[in-house]
Design a protein around this motif. Structure first.
Motif, mmCIF file in Angstrom:
data_model
loop_
_atom_site.group_PDB
_atom_site.id
_atom_site.type_symbol
_atom_site.label_atom_id
_atom_site.label_comp_id
_atom_site.label_asym_id
_atom_site.label_seq_id
_atom_site.Cartn_x
_atom_site.Cartn_y
_atom_site.Cartn_z
ATOM 1 N N HIS A 47 20.642 -34.410 34.472
ATOM 2 C CA HIS A 47 19.843 -35.248 35.726
ATOM 3 C C HIS A 47 18.445 -34.522 35.835
ATOM 4 O O HIS A 47 17.514 -35.437 36.486
ATOM 5 N N VAL A 51 15.719 -37.465 36.415
ATOM 6 C CA VAL A 51 14.680 -37.350 37.426
ATOM 7 C C VAL A 51 13.177 -37.257 36.955
ATOM 8 O O VAL A 51 12.430 -38.251 37.469
ATOM 9 N N THR A 98 15.000 -29.116 41.101
ATOM 10 C CA THR A 98 15.880 -30.497 40.468
ATOM 11 C C THR A 98 16.838 -29.598 39.560
ATOM 12 O O THR A 98 17.810 -29.717 39.346
ATOM 13 N N PHE A 110 22.709 -36.175 46.333
ATOM 14 C CA PHE A 110 22.127 -37.522 46.168
ATOM 15 C C PHE A 110 22.892 -38.777 47.053
ATOM 16 O O PHE A 110 22.154 -39.417 47.509
ATOM 17 N N PHE A 171 15.056 -35.965 43.761
ATOM 18 C CA PHE A 171 15.930 -37.032 43.213
ATOM 19 C C PHE A 171 15.220 -37.963 42.264
ATOM 20 O O PHE A 171 15.777 -39.070 41.726
#
Length: 273
Positions: A47, A51, A98, A110, A171
């Protein structure tokens, strides 16, 4: 070759939609890269990389949209620069955080955030925009000659800019999902002006946020290059489509999208905990 075609289409579709609702397209790019990463690159995409990659593409999407909205004179640059004062640094902070969120936790947070935003927009028809007379007042004349009055105070605007910037960097979605409803409900921005101004702030914040992700090695350059062509054309086309939509249609599209994607992310987050 098939993977390249898919990425081109993903960038195009995400940017069209992102420009229409003022999200910047990251709300589609990030989940797509997380869910389909193994099929696109042969290995899963974490992730933080999803991102960071999304933010890098958002620079192009938001720039294309901003240029198109500027021709329609819908970007409130003065308000946008004020919001960027705090959203820019906050995007850098969010980007640095993040990687500290584990898989599952990231998707869950999220998804919950998206669901809250969807709920805010669904309740919008039952809520009246705040009638407070803000010290800074702005006016906008639409294409039909109707004059819309809106305004804000510096401190609340800076606080909102910080929150949105944090969401953007954390995000990779640009922050428009928070910017647009807050600007409409709290400051009485016309929906089209809120969307256009949001894209301008997203453009500036994405530059700083993606810079942090790049420094941390959290950007897949090859995917960025594959997404950019579609993002550029999609951003411009999306802005043109949005210009022809009513404010009510714009808000309903945003509501439905947030509800669907938030549900998917929450389910995925629980399965990975």
């Amino acid at each position: 070759m098939l993977e390249l075609v898919f990425l081109l289409f993903l960038g195009f579709a995400a940017s069209i939609f992102g420009s229409i609702v003022g999200l910047g397209g990251g709300i589609i790019i990030v989940p797509s890269l997380i869910l389909l990463g193994s099929r696109l690159t042969g290995e899963e995409i974490d992730h933080p990389v999803a991102v960071g990659t999304s933010l890098a593409v958002l620079i192009v999407t938001a720039l294309a949209s901003t240029l198109s909205y500027t021709k329609k004179k819908r970007v409130d640059y003065r308000s946008g620069w004020l919001l960027f004062i705090t959203s820019g640094p906050a995007a850098m902070i969010g980007s640095a955080l993040t990687g500290h969120l584990h898989n599952g936790v990231f998707q869950l947070i999220f998804g919950i955030f998206m669901l809250l935003m969807a709920g805010l927009l669904v309740a919008r028809d039952h809520l009246k925009p705040i009638t407070r007379q803000w010290p800074i007042r702005r006016t906008y004349t639409d294409e039909e000659g109707h004059v819309h009055t809106y305004g804000y105070a510096i401190l609340p605007a800076l606080m909102i800019g910080f929150c949105v910037g944090m969401v953007s960097g954390l995000f990779g979605i640009g922050g428009g999902s928070l910017f647009v409803p807050v600007m409409v409900l709290l400051f009485r921005f016309p929906p089209h002006v809120a969307t256009a101004t949001s894209m301008f702030v997203i453009f500036l914040s994405s530059i700083l946020g993606s810079g942090v992700h790049a420094a941390l090695g959290e950007i897949n350059l090859w995917i960025v290059l594959a997404l950019i062509p579609g993002a550029w054309f999609g951003g411009r086309i999306g802005a043109r489509i949005a210009s022809k939509m009513t404010g009510k249609g714009l808000m309903w599209l945003l509501r439905l999208t947030l509800i669907l994607l938030s549900s998917e992310l929450i389910i995925e987050g629980f399965t990975k905990l």
